[in-house]
Design a protein around this motif. Structure first.
Motif, PDB file in Angstrom:
ATOM      1  N   ASP A 231     -10.826  25.653  -1.341  1.00 12.89           N
ATOM      2  CA  ASP A 231      -9.612  26.076  -2.043  1.00 12.89           C
ATOM      3  C   ASP A 231      -9.512  27.591  -2.070  1.00 12.89           C
ATOM      4  O   ASP A 231      -8.517  28.171  -1.643  1.00 12.89           O
ATOM      5  N   LYS A 232     -10.561  28.265  -2.578  1.00  9.58           N
ATOM      6  CA  LYS A 232     -10.586  29.719  -2.618  1.00  9.58           C
ATOM      7  C   LYS A 232     -11.729  30.228  -1.749  1.00  9.58           C
ATOM      8  O   LYS A 232     -12.758  29.565  -1.606  1.00  9.58           O
ATOM      9  N   PRO A 233     -11.566  31.418  -1.169  1.00 15.61           N
ATOM     10  CA  PRO A 233     -12.505  31.847  -0.118  1.00 15.61           C
ATOM     11  C   PRO A 233     -13.754  32.578  -0.576  1.00 15.61           C
ATOM     12  O   PRO A 233     -14.710  32.675   0.192  1.00 15.61           O
ATOM     13  N   SER A 234     -13.782  33.114  -1.800  1.00 20.35           N
ATOM     14  CA  SER A 234     -14.845  34.066  -2.162  1.00 20.35           C
ATOM     15  C   SER A 234     -16.245  33.477  -2.039  1.00 20.35           C
ATOM     16  O   SER A 234     -17.144  34.088  -1.452  1.00 20.35           O
ATOM     17  N   SER A 235     -16.462  32.286  -2.606  1.00 19.17           N
ATOM     18  CA  SER A 235     -17.803  31.697  -2.576  1.00 19.17           C
ATOM     19  C   SER A 235     -18.223  31.319  -1.162  1.00 19.17           C
ATOM     20  O   SER A 235     -19.408  31.415  -0.809  1.00 19.17           O
ATOM     21  N   TRP A 236     -17.271  30.908  -0.320  1.00 19.19           N
ATOM     22  CA  TRP A 236     -17.592  30.576   1.075  1.00 19.19           C
ATOM     23  C   TRP A 236     -17.985  31.829   1.848  1.00 19.19           C
ATOM     24  O   TRP A 236     -18.958  31.826   2.612  1.00 19.19           O
TER      25      TRP A 236
ATOM     26  N   PHE B 179       0.863  -1.187   0.000  1.00 18.29           N
ATOM     27  CA  PHE B 179       0.000   0.000   0.000  1.00 18.29           C
ATOM     28  C   PHE B 179       0.902   1.240   0.000  1.00 18.29           C
ATOM     29  O   PHE B 179       1.771   1.376   0.874  1.00 18.29           O
ATOM     30  N   VAL B 180       0.700   2.115  -0.963  1.00 19.28           N
ATOM     31  CA  VAL B 180       1.472   3.356  -1.060  1.00 19.28           C
ATOM     32  C   VAL B 180       0.535   4.511  -0.734  1.00 19.28           C
ATOM     33  O   VAL B 180      -0.431   4.769  -1.465  1.00 19.28           O
ATOM     34  N   VAL B 181       0.814   5.220   0.367  1.00 18.73           N
ATOM     35  CA  VAL B 181      -0.033   6.332   0.817  1.00 18.73           C
ATOM     36  C   VAL B 181       0.591   7.636   0.330  1.00 18.73           C
ATOM     37  O   VAL B 181       1.714   7.982   0.723  1.00 18.73           O
ATOM     38  N   GLN B 182      -0.107   8.330  -0.524  1.00 18.92           N
ATOM     39  CA  GLN B 182       0.369   9.605  -1.067  1.00 18.92           C
ATOM     40  C   GLN B 182      -0.840  10.465  -1.406  1.00 18.92           C
ATOM     41  O   GLN B 182      -1.728  10.041  -2.146  1.00 18.92           O
ATOM     42  N   SER B 183      -0.887  11.670  -0.860  1.00 11.82           N
ATOM     43  CA  SER B 183      -2.006  12.568  -1.113  1.00 11.82           C
ATOM     44  C   SER B 183      -1.527  13.758  -1.922  1.00 11.82           C
ATOM     45  O   SER B 183      -0.335  13.920  -2.180  1.00 11.82           O
ATOM     46  N   GLY B 184      -2.476  14.582  -2.356  1.00 10.53           N
ATOM     47  CA  GLY B 184      -2.104  15.818  -3.013  1.00 10.53           C
ATOM     48  C   GLY B 184      -1.389  16.740  -2.043  1.00 10.53           C
ATOM     49  O   GLY B 184      -1.508  16.613  -0.821  1.00 10.53           O
ATOM     50  N   SER B 185      -0.635  17.684  -2.572  1.00  7.13           N
ATOM     51  CA  SER B 185       0.133  18.602  -1.743  1.00  7.13           C
ATOM     52  C   SER B 185       0.354  19.891  -2.522  1.00  7.13           C
ATOM     53  O   SER B 185       0.058  19.959  -3.719  1.00  7.13           O
ATOM     54  N   PRO B 186       0.888  20.935  -1.881  1.00  7.06           N
ATOM     55  CA  PRO B 186       1.195  22.158  -2.637  1.00  7.06           C
ATOM     56  C   PRO B 186       2.154  21.916  -3.798  1.00  7.06           C
ATOM     57  O   PRO B 186       2.074  22.599  -4.818  1.00  7.06           O
ATOM     58  N   LYS B 187       3.061  20.955  -3.673  1.00  9.41           N
ATOM     59  CA  LYS B 187       3.958  20.580  -4.770  1.00  9.41           C
ATOM     60  C   LYS B 187       3.355  19.375  -5.487  1.00  9.41           C
ATOM     61  O   LYS B 187       3.869  18.252  -5.423  1.00  9.41           O
TER      62      LYS B 187
ATOM     63  N   VAL C 107      -7.764  22.400   1.033  1.00  7.20           N
ATOM     64  CA  VAL C 107      -6.658  22.749   0.143  1.00  7.20           C
ATOM     65  C   VAL C 107      -6.085  24.119   0.518  1.00  7.20           C
ATOM     66  O   VAL C 107      -4.864  24.307   0.578  1.00  7.20           O
ATOM     67  N   PHE C 108      -6.940  25.105   0.752  1.00  4.66           N
ATOM     68  CA  PHE C 108      -6.548  26.430   1.232  1.00  4.66           C
ATOM     69  C   PHE C 108      -5.439  27.036   0.364  1.00  4.66           C
ATOM     70  O   PHE C 108      -4.308  27.241   0.809  1.00  4.66           O
ATOM     71  N   GLY C 109      -5.765  27.299  -0.884  1.00  4.54           N
ATOM     72  CA  GLY C 109      -4.795  27.918  -1.777  1.00  4.54           C
ATOM     73  C   GLY C 109      -4.575  29.385  -1.453  1.00  4.54           C
ATOM     74  O   GLY C 109      -5.502  30.106  -1.074  1.00  4.54           O
ATOM     75  N   GLY C 110      -3.330  29.857  -1.598  1.00  4.13           N
ATOM     76  CA  GLY C 110      -3.004  31.261  -1.344  1.00  4.13           C
ATOM     77  C   GLY C 110      -3.288  31.649   0.096  1.00  4.13           C
ATOM     78  O   GLY C 110      -2.892  30.957   1.041  1.00  4.13           O
ATOM     79  N   ASP C 111      -3.998  32.770   0.270  1.00  3.99           N
ATOM     80  CA  ASP C 111      -4.348  33.248   1.613  1.00  3.99           C
ATOM     81  C   ASP C 111      -5.791  32.912   1.961  1.00  3.99           C
ATOM     82  O   ASP C 111      -6.442  33.660   2.709  1.00  3.99           O
ATOM     83  N   CYS C 112      -6.285  31.802   1.438  1.00  3.77           N
ATOM     84  CA  CYS C 112      -7.686  31.414   1.670  1.00  3.77           C
ATOM     85  C   CYS C 112      -7.983  31.268   3.154  1.00  3.77           C
ATOM     86  O   CYS C 112      -8.977  31.810   3.657  1.00  3.77           O
TER      87      CYS C 112
END
Length: 526
Positions: free
Chosen positions: A429-434, A69-77, A458-463
């Protein structure tokens, strides 16, 4: 577990450690490194010191005939993370592993699961093909952005849900949660919201936005008001004349008569936004659509109502029935924030001067309004066929909300007054709609408290900083499917991170022993 190895990628070593601790085993050893890129320019040989070098993987333990089993999630990179995962899978396959399972708490590129233009790419399907070529035999993930993505894979996919975990947190931490309302911040998330509302037996609502360009006076929301039976008196211009015109009703065979025995004339009036309204008589029919049976028309004392001519018994039957009236609240959005109704805009300035609410309607503009009403129900064909994309991505939605040239009409459907509101989606990910949804339910719907909930933070940028600074948001609840830096988590006092390790460890155990994973989807009440 015998003959089982769990490898961790660089994106989520802490989550992998918790999974292994739950299973009573240690993570398998592997060496992950990056070479510097070497570029040759003529006679000069230069070594690039950039962080994005060539990924190198070396497995330090035997994987022959093992269940890996290989555990790997998304990340900023994200791109380095994907290459690392593919190389680890290929290395295990070359080491004669019996079965390789990719555990992806957050599946990368899941928002690119459909073609949006003629020369667009379905990147999520391409990544599924890459995993298959690398040697994956099974995939375990959590809350795919689009459930139909499971058809991209040539191997079995276990798409787990964090809904039972979130529902358990709600029951334990939200006061008077049985009176709370689950709200979707866009039309695309209604299925997810109704699923959680059904599990907790709660009411649900929806927030939608309609775009209008500055300088126009027609919005789809106003037309929907008229279709739902909301009747307003005709507008009056500076000369004291009413902006209205007659419209014959061929579909109604009978009409109520006034005191003189003459049938009252139905008028379409242009309101302050230039949209058509019905001033008297039954609700206007457009394209064969009538008012919803679950919405009651609002009558003022000065308006003639058919109920006035009914007998006492019939009137009582009309007033008391099992129909539930919809609660619809409108607001104006400028650059993603709620503004007062009298806030000056380009459309008001061009209509009747800055701050003016009157509008000089003409016959040509009224015709355009009716044309706009019909086109609202019959949208123009999309370039790729059909009627276009009905569910825009969160990135597209946030970019439109931040456009200073566009003003939006935001609509809240549902009663949230003096209640706790749970705004739910699959990722933040982005804050505007929230922020727009939170301000709508608080400033327009008069909600008591707002919880923003999602599986993937995800909290992209300054979200995260913007959500933390928003006064209308009380708490932000996400899981640890996507790595969040300790500094961000420490500075955000509203942030609550739920642990997915028990869900993933149980999925791995059941997958290894060939057991059913259906119990992982059930809601267990404490």
């Amino acid at each position: 577990m015998r003959n089982t190895l769990i490898f961790s990628g660089t994106s989520c070593p802490a989550l992998t450690g918790k999974i292994c601790e739950n299973l009573g085993m240690a993570p398998a050893e592997a060496e992950l490194s990056q070479f510097s890129n070497v570029c040759y320019f003529g006679p000069v040989l230069a070594a690039s010191a950039s962080a994005s070098g060539e990924t190198s993987v070396r497995i330090l333990t035997s994987v022959r005939e093992k269940d890996v089993f290989v555990v790997q999630s998304g990340s900023p990179k994200i791109n380095d993370t994907i290459m690392e995962l593919l190389i680890m899978i290929s290395a295990c396959k070359g080491g004669s592993a019996n079965k390789i399972t990719a555990v992806l708490p957050y599946f990368p590129y899941s928002r690119q699961s459909k073609k949006k233009s003629h020369r667009g790419a379905i990147t999520a399907r391409m990544l599924a093909n890459l995993l298959h070529v690398a040697g994956v035999k099974h995939v375990i993930t959590v809350d795919l952005h689009a459930s139909q993505m499971q058809g991209f894979f040539k191997c079995p996919v276990d798409n787990l849900h964090a809904e039972p975990l979130i529902a358990r947190w709600i029951r334990r931490n939200v006061p008077n949660w049985k009176d709370a309302v689950v709200v979707s911040k866009n039309a695309g998330g209604t299925k997810r919201v109704t699923s959680l509302a059904d599990a907790l037996k709660l009411n649900f609502g929806i927030v939608t936005t309609d775009r209008r360009r500055a300088g126009t006076n027609m919005t789809a929301s106003m037309i929907m008001n008229q279709l739902d039976g909301f009747e307003e008196p005709p507008s009056v211009n500076g000369n004291g004349n009413r902006h209205s015109w007659a419209m014959s009703d061929d579909q109604d065979s009978t009409r109520s008569q006034d005191g003189n025995g003459a049938a009252p004339t139905r008028h379409i009036v242009a309101d302050s936004q230039g949209s058509p309204r019905s001033s008297h008589g039954p609700p206007l029919r457009t394209n064969g659509l009538t008012r919803s049976p679950f919405t009651r028309a609002l009558h003022t004392p000065s308006q003639t109502s058919p109920i006035d001519e009914l007998g006492e018994d019939e009137e009582e039957a009309q007033d008391y029935n099992d129909e539930r009236a919809q609660v619809v609240t409108h607001g104006r959005l400028v650059q993603g924030h709620i503004v007062p109704d009298d806030y000056p805009s380009g459309s008001q300035s061009e209509a009747g001067g800055e701050g003016s609410q009157s509008y000089q309607a003409t016959e040509a503009e009224d015709t355009m309004a009716m044309s706009h009403a019909s086109s609202f129900f019959a949208p123009e064909p999309h370039a790729l066929g059909g009627s276009g994309d009905a569910e825009p991505s969160s990135d597209e939605e946030d970019e439109k909300l931040q456009d200073p040239k566009l003003e939006h009409m935001i609509t809240l459907v549902g009663d949230v007054k003096n209640r706790f509101v749970l705004i739910v989606d699959d990722m933040i990910d982005k804050p505007s709609s929230w922020i727009a949804a939170a301000e709508t339910v608080v400033k327009r719907g008069h909600a008591k408290k707002v919880y923003c909930m999602a599986t993937h933070g995800v909290f992209g940028g300054d979200c995260l900083e913007q959500l933390q600074a928003c006064e209308c948001i009380d708490q932000i609840i996400v899981t640890n499917s996507f790595p969040i830096s300790e500094r961000k988590a420490r500075d955000a006092s509203k942030l609550v991170i739920l642990d997915l390790s028990f869900l993933l460890s149980e999925a791995i155990r059941r997958n290894h022993y060939g057991e059913s994973i259906s119990p992982l989807f059930q809601h267990i009440v404490d």
